[in-house]
Design an enzyme around this catalytic site. Structure first.
Site, PDB file in Angstrom:
ATOM      1  N   TYR A  71      76.536  38.228  19.132  1.00  0.00           N
ATOM      2  CA  TYR A  71      77.258  38.392  20.391  1.00  0.00           C
ATOM      3  C   TYR A  71      77.449  39.840  20.809  1.00  0.00           C
ATOM      4  CZ  TYR A  71      77.939  33.477  19.590  1.00  0.00           C
ATOM      5  OH  TYR A  71      77.703  32.153  19.365  1.00  0.00           O
ATOM      6  N   PRO A 113      78.318  29.532  27.974  1.00  0.00           N
ATOM      7  CA  PRO A 113      78.064  28.176  28.469  1.00  0.00           C
ATOM      8  C   PRO A 113      78.999  27.805  29.616  1.00  0.00           C
ATOM      9  CG  PRO A 113      78.470  28.223  26.094  1.00  0.00           C
ATOM     10  CD  PRO A 113      78.939  29.523  26.655  1.00  0.00           C
ATOM     11  N   HIS A 132      81.256  33.438  24.858  1.00  0.00           N
ATOM     12  CA  HIS A 132      80.949  32.765  23.612  1.00  0.00           C
ATOM     13  C   HIS A 132      81.393  33.489  22.337  1.00  0.00           C
ATOM     14  CE1 HIS A 132      79.083  29.829  21.196  1.00  0.00           C
ATOM     15  NE2 HIS A 132      78.133  29.483  22.032  1.00  0.00           N
ATOM     16  N   SER A 142      72.092  21.691  21.542  1.00  0.00           N
ATOM     17  CA  SER A 142      73.435  21.526  21.020  1.00  0.00           C
ATOM     18  C   SER A 142      74.027  20.199  21.465  1.00  0.00           C
ATOM     19  CB  SER A 142      74.300  22.671  21.554  1.00  0.00           C
ATOM     20  OG  SER A 142      75.547  22.647  20.929  1.00  0.00           O
TER      21      SER A 142
END
Length: 623
Positions: free
Chosen positions: A104, A117, A340, A551
């Site tokens: 990240y 997301p 995220h 996912s």
């Protein structure tokens, strides 16, 4: 390291349903086991097995030789493994700090599309903006209700397969924010400050407001009070010609890092930015998007949650670094997006499920007739240089918007009840269908990433379920082979599903290969002068080039999460299996000629139907 392979929205793969029991946070956390370091030989063997269906035999032989060399007694592999084991003894979790940085904070592509997301909630029917405000007010009250469970450590501990899960991520999502840097970002969390934040930020027509959501006695405002305050915000932000300062947060991280340092030189700007960063969460009151046909509605809502539709629409009505942003459109399009770095999908979904249930209740609380202060509008002084940064961010955002190819579908033929009736894992069933859909289009198997939760361990994040296996490859090749009988196809399908189930169980128990290999590589960077050859090998680069990044994010709410692909020629696939239907979102990039989101989405629907048909047409073997 193939960075693209690293950033991955995550779902919680459920071998059994998660149950919740109330418990105290710290005592619970300390009782959790630490993330293990898997045995070196086991990882090397499993790595070779995972490569078998995705690289050619020449590359495989080369990798096998390198792995033998790497594992020699007293060799480099053993040395790195010992280093990792030492690290695991010293730290609460040998992986979590490294993972946060690599996956990240060091990642320099925009968080929009590439990392953050979006979640599409069921469509609302607002007939007017009062409906939008009412919904927003109830939603805010619902999040504050969830927050009180976090603050009082009354959040029920979750269990997976009888094992308690780490609850740390719940403490990271509120009152937190990502901060850009010119080389690497950081995350701040104000939730644990002595005086924790008591305000949220609301953004409307690109204008930001601080809305205090607690009274002086620390009780939350009622829904009616919040509604009154939202009305005030709406009425004092009717101008639509304001500079979209929030769009700066959508730029490439290095560019935004530079623009950020420039922006906060000004005291007023710095205070405004700090107020956004400190807020508990953000609510974006969006302008209506262009009307779409009913079958395109979900897809349009998906892109609105991911990027806001471009600079002409709602992309400036965001602060993309904020961990949690709820999006409420005047036209009834609702959802959220999250940054995220602090958390995976499951804690976010559990918050959503709570809020959606809360909003169904009728309000019984009498509203005190205390006059409330006008919410404070955040001011920004925009210099010509900042104006240029905004223009650059707008252009880059619009390029991203044009490049994202998205399809959000509801598969209505069946849901998780069908695979369950066949004694098959719904997640494995969907993953094998995805392998079949991909193989039918491309005539090859590709590296596939499915996130597995490591929350059985203290501070656990995710590992990778590699859905492409020798067994899945055997099945997808046989499925459309006219020479194969149905009984053989069904046997191969069952084997592929069992293999996926076994890999999943291995992954959630901390015995998968991806994070271990990453750990060995990072240990080598710290300890050695040169990187071991297995990490310079073509196979390693191929293995990390995830053409399918997937996912499962199960929710009680009829929602769907979406995210972008992690490689230029790949797909992002997210799904929520409900009892009798499956919500799924497929993304790709228009700039890649070989990918097409609608085609893969249709292929997935066909594969699911064909697998059901072959199971139903084949008589069960007598036991």
């Amino acid at each position: 390291m193939v960075k693209a392979g690293m950033v991955k929205p995550s779902g919680l793969v459920k071998p059994v349903s998660v149950t919740r029991i109330a418990g105290r946070y710290l005592a619970h956390q300390e009782s959790l086991p630490k993330l293990p370091v898997p045995p070196l030989q086991q990882t090397c063997e499993r790595y070779l097995a995972a490569l078998t269906p995705i690289v050619d035999s020449e590359e495989l032989n080369q990798t096998q030789k390198l792995l033998e060399e790497f594992q020699k007694p007293g060799g480099v592999g053993e040395r790195l493994q010992k280093g990792l084991e030492q690290r695991a003894k010293k730290l609460e979790n040998w992986l979590s700090d490294w993972w946060l940085q690599i996956a990240y904070l060091d990642y320099r592509l925009p968080v929009v599309v590439h990392s953050s997301p979006g979640v599409v909630l069921p469509r609302m029917e607002f007939s007017d903006r009062q409906g939008q405000m009412r919904y927003a007010a109830k939603l805010i009250a619902g999040v504050l209700d969830f927050k009180s469970m976090i603050d009082n450590e009354a959040l029920p501990v979750e269990y997976l397969g009888g094992k308690p899960l780490c609850m740390n991520q719940y403490y990271q999502v509120l009152s937190s924010c990502r901060i850009p840097g010119t080389k690497r970002d950081t995350v701040v969390n104000y939730a644990l400050d002595k005086r924790s934040p008591t305000h949220i930020t609301v953004v409307h027509n690109f204008q930001f407001f601080v809305l205090d959501v607690y009274n002086s006695d620390r009780t939350p405002l009622t829904v009616d009070q919040i509604y009154i305050q939202l009305e005030k915000i709406w009425n004092s932000s009717l101008q639509t010609n304001k500079e979209p300062i929030g769009i700066l947060t959508s730029n490439h991280r290095n560019s935004w890092g530079k623009a950020y340092n420039n922006l906060i030189k000004d005291k007023t700007n710095k205070e405004s930015v700090r107020a956004i960063q400190k807020s508990i969460f953000t609510v974006c009151l969006d302008a209506p998007m262009p009307r779409a046909s009913d079958d395109m509605y979900r897809t349009r809502a998906g892109v609105q949650m991911l990027h806001g539709g471009g600079s002409r629409w709602n992309s400036g009505n965001r602060w993309f670094d904020k961990t949690l942003q709820f999006i409420i459109g005047e036209d009834g399009t609702c959802g959220l997006m999250y940054e995220h770095a602090p958390a995976e999908g499951p804690p976010i979904v559990s918050l959503i499920d709570h809020v959606v249930e809360y909003m169904k209740k009728s309000e019984m609380v009498r509203t005190p007739m205390v006059p409330l202060r006008m919410p404070q509008k955040l001011r920004f002084n925009i210099t010509p240089e900042i104006k240029n940064d905004i223009e650059e961010a707008k252009q880059n955002m619009n390029i991203m918007v044009h490049d994202l190819d998205m399809k959000v579908n509801v598969f209505s033929h069946f849901g998780k009840n069908f695979p369950k009736s066949q004694k098959m894992s719904p997640d494995a069933f969907i993953q094998v269908a995805l392998q079949l859909a991909y193989y039918r289009i491309y005539k090859r198997c590709c590296p596939t990433y499915e996130s597995a939760s490591l929350r059985m361990f203290r501070l656990g994040r995710t590992d990778t379920i590699r859905s492409t296996s020798t067994d899945s490859a055997n099945f997808v090749k046989a499925m459309d082979d006219p020479a194969k009988h149905n009984t053989e196809k069904v046997a191969l399908l069952e084997k592929a599903i069992k293999a996926h189930r076994a890999y999943t169980d291995m992954a959630i128990r901390g015995q998968a290969i991806d994070r271990h290999l990453l750990g060995l590589k990072l240990q080598a960077i710290e300890d050695l002068a040169a990187l071991p050859e297995i990490f310079m090998d073509t196979s390693y680069a191929v293995a990390l080039h995830f053409n399918l990044s997937t996912s499962q994010v199960p929710a009680k709410t009829d929602c769907v999460m979406c995210f972008g692909p992690v490689v230029p020629d790949g797909y992002g696939v997210c799904y929520n299996p409900m009892d009798t239907h499956i919500n799924f979102a497929v993304s790709a990039f228009n700039s890649c000629q070989d990918t097409n989101a609608a085609r893969l989405a249709q292929g997935l629907e066909d594969a699911l139907v064909d697998m059901k048909t072959v199971l139903e047409q084949t008589p069960k073997a007598k036991l």
